[in-house]
Design an enzyme around this catalytic site. Sequence first.
Site, PDB file in Angstrom:
ATOM      1  N   GLU A   1      -6.125 -76.219  27.358  1.00  0.00           N
ATOM      2  CA  GLU A   1      -7.744 -76.189  27.917  1.00  0.00           C
ATOM      3  C   GLU A   1      -7.634 -77.695  28.453  1.00  0.00           C
ATOM      4  O   GLU A   1      -7.460 -78.246  29.293  1.00  0.00           O
ATOM      5  CB  GLU A   1      -8.191 -76.370  26.790  1.00  0.00           C
ATOM      6  CG  GLU A   1      -9.002 -77.798  26.059  1.00  0.00           C
ATOM      7  CD  GLU A   1      -9.309 -78.850  26.733  1.00  0.00           C
ATOM      8  OE1 GLU A   1     -10.670 -78.032  27.249  1.00  0.00           O
ATOM      9  OE2 GLU A   1      -8.771 -80.216  26.568  1.00  0.00           O
TER      10      GLU A   1
ATOM     11  N   HIS B   1     -13.878 -77.481  25.770  1.00  0.00           N
ATOM     12  CA  HIS B   1     -15.064 -77.676  25.877  1.00  0.00           C
ATOM     13  C   HIS B   1     -16.045 -76.820  25.966  1.00  0.00           C
ATOM     14  O   HIS B   1     -16.311 -76.691  27.097  1.00  0.00           O
ATOM     15  CB  HIS B   1     -15.130 -78.738  27.361  1.00  0.00           C
ATOM     16  CG  HIS B   1     -14.017 -79.628  27.499  1.00  0.00           C
ATOM     17  ND1 HIS B   1     -12.856 -79.548  27.910  1.00  0.00           N
ATOM     18  CD2 HIS B   1     -14.446 -81.317  27.658  1.00  0.00           C
ATOM     19  CE1 HIS B   1     -11.908 -80.593  28.084  1.00  0.00           C
ATOM     20  NE2 HIS B   1     -13.390 -81.556  27.984  1.00  0.00           N
TER      21      HIS B   1
ATOM     22  N   SER C   1     -10.048 -83.449  24.091  1.00  0.00           N
ATOM     23  CA  SER C   1     -10.591 -84.109  25.485  1.00  0.00           C
ATOM     24  C   SER C   1      -9.266 -85.652  26.031  1.00  0.00           C
ATOM     25  O   SER C   1      -8.512 -84.852  25.983  1.00  0.00           O
ATOM     26  CB  SER C   1     -11.736 -84.464  26.336  1.00  0.00           C
ATOM     27  OG  SER C   1     -11.922 -83.973  27.709  1.00  0.00           O
TER      28      SER C   1
END
Length: 349
Positions: free
Chosen positions: A251, A319, A144
């Site tokens: 992502e 995630h 992230s």
Amino acid sequence: MERRTLIKSLVAAPLLGGLAAAGSSAGAAPSTGELLRPARLRKGMTVGLVTPASNVWEDEDVRFAGDVVKSLGFKVKEGANLYQRSQYLAGPDAARADDFNRMFADPEVDAVFCLRGGYGTPRILPMLDYATIRKNPKVLLGYSDITALLNAIYQRCGLITFHGPIAAQNFTDYTLEEFSRVLVHGESPTRLGEAPAFEGGPGRVERHNRLTTFRGGRARGRLIGGNLSLICTLLGTPYEPDFRGKILFLEDVGEAPYRIDRMLTQLWLAGKLDEVAGIAFGKFTEAETSGNTFSVEHVLRERCAGLEVPVVRGLMIGHVDDQTVVPVGAMAELDGDAGTLILQEPVVS
């Protein structure tokens, strides 16, 4: 999962980047000219626990993360500022950077795991001691917002870093297996991000983790990437990755299709999508799809339609509970026809 909520109030739009110099560097090491592999993880090693971005909500969540790391067979050394909180940041920038630098300088610390992502790692990039990091190669693990650290350190130090689970989460069986194959056993070659096993039967077919090929073909290159928002944030900065000849994996979470479109368009306008050898999309979870909108699939497919490189979507990157570990900087092969991403070299020593 609240990274988008933090970002949209702080960053109105990603920075624009300029076109990179032409040329091919599919097998090239980063700016240091030397590729560094950290030591593989072994039980009994000491893991430094840091919060370079946001913090978890409660102190008990910090202790939970430490227990997760201990359950993997490691000892834990907490950063001096691990429990600090300053609204959406885990304390002042200088304190977060100092914890990070100290973990790499500490001879008792064998690896560095990030407590969580959130927001804040780009703010500390100028404060990192890259010379010390380069002299003390260690496993660095997170995802992230940690994307900024992973790519900047690979670019500046030549150290392979690892896009994978944060400490403040339980490891599923799948995640533990991927973690062990890459970081403990150091398997190579090995497939990254394949879907977890599914027990089907009459009337039962896997839907959630299906892989889609947007363009076939095969390509080799070093892996860069991670969270799409953070990769765009690095454009035009001294920490921008070198996209030439690389396999780009991406992502994101909580992004509406139009925002995914905007960020991919930024990469395209900056010439980055024309430089890569292939693109491996992971999961784009919790996408805001209410109202009049294209689907995420449509956006990804349309934005990559003109590229002449293999492009796949749906690897276990992002995630999600079941996560693979992707070594940033490692040589890999992307096969669009087979739908595989195969690590081609050892990433730990």
